[in-house]
Each structure stands twice: as C-alpha cells, then as structure tokens.
Write a protein that holds these residues in place. Sequence first.
Motif, PDB file in Angstrom:
ATOM      1  N   GLU A 107      -6.497   0.183  -2.248  1.00 27.17           N
ATOM      2  CA  GLU A 107      -6.712   1.233  -1.245  1.00 27.17           C
ATOM      3  C   GLU A 107      -5.986   2.511  -1.646  1.00 27.17           C
ATOM      4  OE1 GLU A 107      -5.791   0.029   2.731  1.00 27.17           O
ATOM      5  OE2 GLU A 107      -6.819  -1.890   2.527  1.00 27.17           O
ATOM      6  N   GLU A 146      -5.503  -5.813  -3.031  1.00 26.66           N
ATOM      7  CA  GLU A 146      -6.429  -4.996  -2.249  1.00 26.66           C
ATOM      8  C   GLU A 146      -5.701  -3.843  -1.566  1.00 26.66           C
ATOM      9  OE1 GLU A 146      -9.538  -3.149  -1.145  1.00 26.66           O
ATOM     10  OE2 GLU A 146      -9.632  -4.897  -2.484  1.00 26.66           O
ATOM     11  N   SER A 147      -4.469  -4.084  -1.128  1.00 25.99           N
ATOM     12  CA  SER A 147      -3.682  -2.992  -0.542  1.00 25.99           C
ATOM     13  C   SER A 147      -3.409  -1.910  -1.587  1.00 25.99           C
ATOM     14  CB  SER A 147      -2.354  -3.533   0.002  1.00 25.99           C
ATOM     15  OG  SER A 147      -2.570  -4.418   1.070  1.00 25.99           O
ATOM     16  N   ARG A 195       0.832  -1.205   0.000  1.00 25.71           N
ATOM     17  CA  ARG A 195       0.000   0.000   0.000  1.00 25.71           C
ATOM     18  C   ARG A 195       0.865   1.254   0.000  1.00 25.71           C
ATOM     19  NH1 ARG A 195      -2.503   4.017   2.600  1.00 25.71           N
ATOM     20  NH2 ARG A 195      -4.738   4.322   2.266  1.00 25.71           N
ATOM     21  N   ASP A 254      -1.408  -8.819  -3.101  1.00 23.10           N
ATOM     22  CA  ASP A 254      -1.353  -7.459  -2.571  1.00 23.10           C
ATOM     23  C   ASP A 254      -2.338  -6.513  -3.252  1.00 23.10           C
ATOM     24  OD1 ASP A 254       0.641  -7.838  -0.655  1.00 23.10           O
ATOM     25  OD2 ASP A 254       2.260  -7.476  -2.086  1.00 23.10           O
TER      26      ASP A 254
END
Length: 426
Positions: free
Chosen positions: A236, A232-233, A194, A230
């Motif tokens: 964000e 979804e991170s 993220r 990764d």
Amino acid sequence: MIIMSRFNTVLARNTKNAPMAMGPYSQTVAFSHYNNLSAQLPVDPMTGKLVAGGAKEQAERCFKNIEAIVESIGHAMDDVIRITIFLKNISDIDVVNQVYSRYFQGYAPALTVAAVAALPQNALVQVEALLSNGEGTIPDAPQAGDLVKIASNTNHAPLSPLSTQSVAFSHYNNLSAQLPIDPESGRLVAGGAREQAAQCLRNIRAILENIAVPFDDIVKVNIFLKNLSDIESVNEACRACFPDSAIARAVAYVPARTVVEVSGLPMGALVQIEAVVSHGDGTPPQAVEDRHGIVIRAHDTENAPRCALSTQAVAFSHYSHLSAQLPLSAASDELVAGGVKEQAGQCLNNIKAIVESTGHLMSDVVKVNVFLKNIADIDAVDEVYASFFPGGVPARRTVGVAALPRGAMIQIDAVVANAEGTPPKA
C-alpha cells in the motif's frame, strides 16, 4: 546476439589471498564502472574453515577477505561504494559495527545491515561489497580512471556516522538502506508496517531531492521485512509512491523489486528499504554532453511471471537490474511441482527468459542473489545452478530466510551486464 568485442566485457577474477568460492561463482566480477564482489564468509583462506571466536572475530575475517580481494585487483577500500552486512543475530550489530568502522575512517560507504535466519556454514556474519571500477572493462582500452565518487548527506533524512546516505559513481547512485526513522526525532515512527514503509520511502525521497534526482529514477528497490505477512501493508505504501510522476504514470513504470523476510532489523524496525538509482549526470570528469539524456529502459516478457508492483528488468546505462524470481510457471502463475532442485531450475529459467528477451545471454549475468528457505539446500541448488553458469562466473550471495513469498523454497534475483547501454533521449 550482442557482439561484445567493441564494448565492456564481463571480467571475473579470484585471488588465493581470500577464500576460494565454495560453489560455482567468482570472488569478484567487474563490468564497466563497477566491481561486484561475492559475499564473504568468515573463512580463513589458509585453512578453508571458519575462524574461531564470535561475531567480532568473524566480522574481522570477512573484512580481511574483502580487503584482500579489493587489493588483488589494484583497488583500495576507499573505492567501496556499498557494504551489505548480514548477521545471524541482530544483537551482534554493535560489535560488528566496531569492526566495520575501522575499515572506513573519514569516508563511509552506503550501508545495509539485516539479520537473517541462516548463513552458509552456520556463520554469524557475512559481508558483501560493491566497488567502483573507474578503469572500466573494455579490453585493452582503459576508460576514465579518474572518475570520482560523490558522497551526499542531508539533514532531511536520518544521518549515521557509519554510512553515507547516497554514494554516486559514474551512472549510478547507491543509497544506504533506510529505516523508518523520523529524521527530526531520530526515533522510529509510530504505527505498523504500512507507516514504517511510508517513512522509509519518505527518507529515500528526501535523499534524492537533496541530490536533485527524481523519485522515478529508482531502478531497483530491496524491501527487508520482519514479517512477510506485512507485505500487503508495505505494498500500500509502495503504490502511493510508484509511479511518481505523470510521465512514469503514463507508462506505468515501477522499478525492479526484491522482497526479503529477515529475522531482525536495526532498532527493532519492521521494515527497511534500500534503493539503486540511475544517475544520468554521471560523476566528474564525464563531460556534460556525454552524460545527459541516458534513459531508463523497463522491460517485461510474457515468458516469465509478471507482477503489477515491479518490472522484471530495468536497464540503465551499462547495467540491468532484475526483480527477484520465484519458482512460478509463467503460464499458470503457480509454483512448479517438485523440490528445491525443481524450484531452483524454475527461478533460473525465469531469469534466463527475461535475460534473453532483452537480447542478452546468461553469460552476461554479473551478480546473483539466492534466498533459501533451508540453507542446507545449497548443495542441491548448486547442482542446478552450475548448469546455467557452467563457468561459475557471476559473483554471488546466498542467505537463508524464514519465509518466502507464495511459500516458495527459493528466490533468486540478478544483475546483468548491458554492454550496449541505454540510449539518450531523441
């Protein structure tokens, strides 16, 4: 149906001085002010086989093939806007960069480098180029052949002697893929995916601010992930940036998008993001009154899978960029039954649905990017692919990846000619 006779037309070309396509595609496809080259493998055009040696020798052959194609259409390597290098082993990056730098001295194009799980013919290197085409493609009516490219850098984003941060030509800006590097320290930022994605996007924003282009002028983003888990991170970080302005939020505008898992990135990064950006101001000598006010036209159809994080097709000026299509049914949002042939057919049917919903035809497609879970499936995919592109016109890139979203076997995105352009603001 769009009548093409008054407009730019799709122009596919091949030369015997570079390897002939090993599938239903062309070496280069020009439309309007850009030439889209198929990714070049290290194949000797005389023998049709991979050259002997390691990554250095293979890179040299790839660039020789690109140079042969470029020169065959009356252009020079200085007309290259973007170079994309795919490696089998990221550890080969330094030796490949040595070869690359010999072809671009004084001017460096926008650049993307990533390692992938596999390349066709078990190659170690594959190189792709996007080339300016100032003369345009209106039949028997050359356009502004003296258009200039504008290369820009800023100290507020990471600098590299191997690439230019942003290269504009006509109505598009092509940005070098941004790593999660803090421009002040020259090092990767602390944190996970993220934080790294957020830094990539900050670097893109800094590059755009340097050339006075708003963030919402991005029409397509390509996200390269070391670990697909990764995503979804990374999402964000993307949600924090898109939409960016009040106007974009009012219409919920997000660019087209492709997500690719890679086996390695420069500096051991977890994320790398590249962007294609509209450039309504054009590049000189386009007249101010002819170039202001061209708008982005975002389009979704219920006949293809929809995603809140991306728009299916984003048109600007004479091109439309499509988000990567998975083999999902638009009705169920589930993977279609069957093997790679069925999945390839579904991906291409989704692309066809999007293309036709914008009033275009599959013959308007100028470039296709294919991502395969198993590179050995390429022949099976070509059986299906040829039925959608019987003339083998679009340029193409094919790479093997370790994983795809939703556990798919294949993912395909496309760039489409948009002869009618996009209208100026009322």
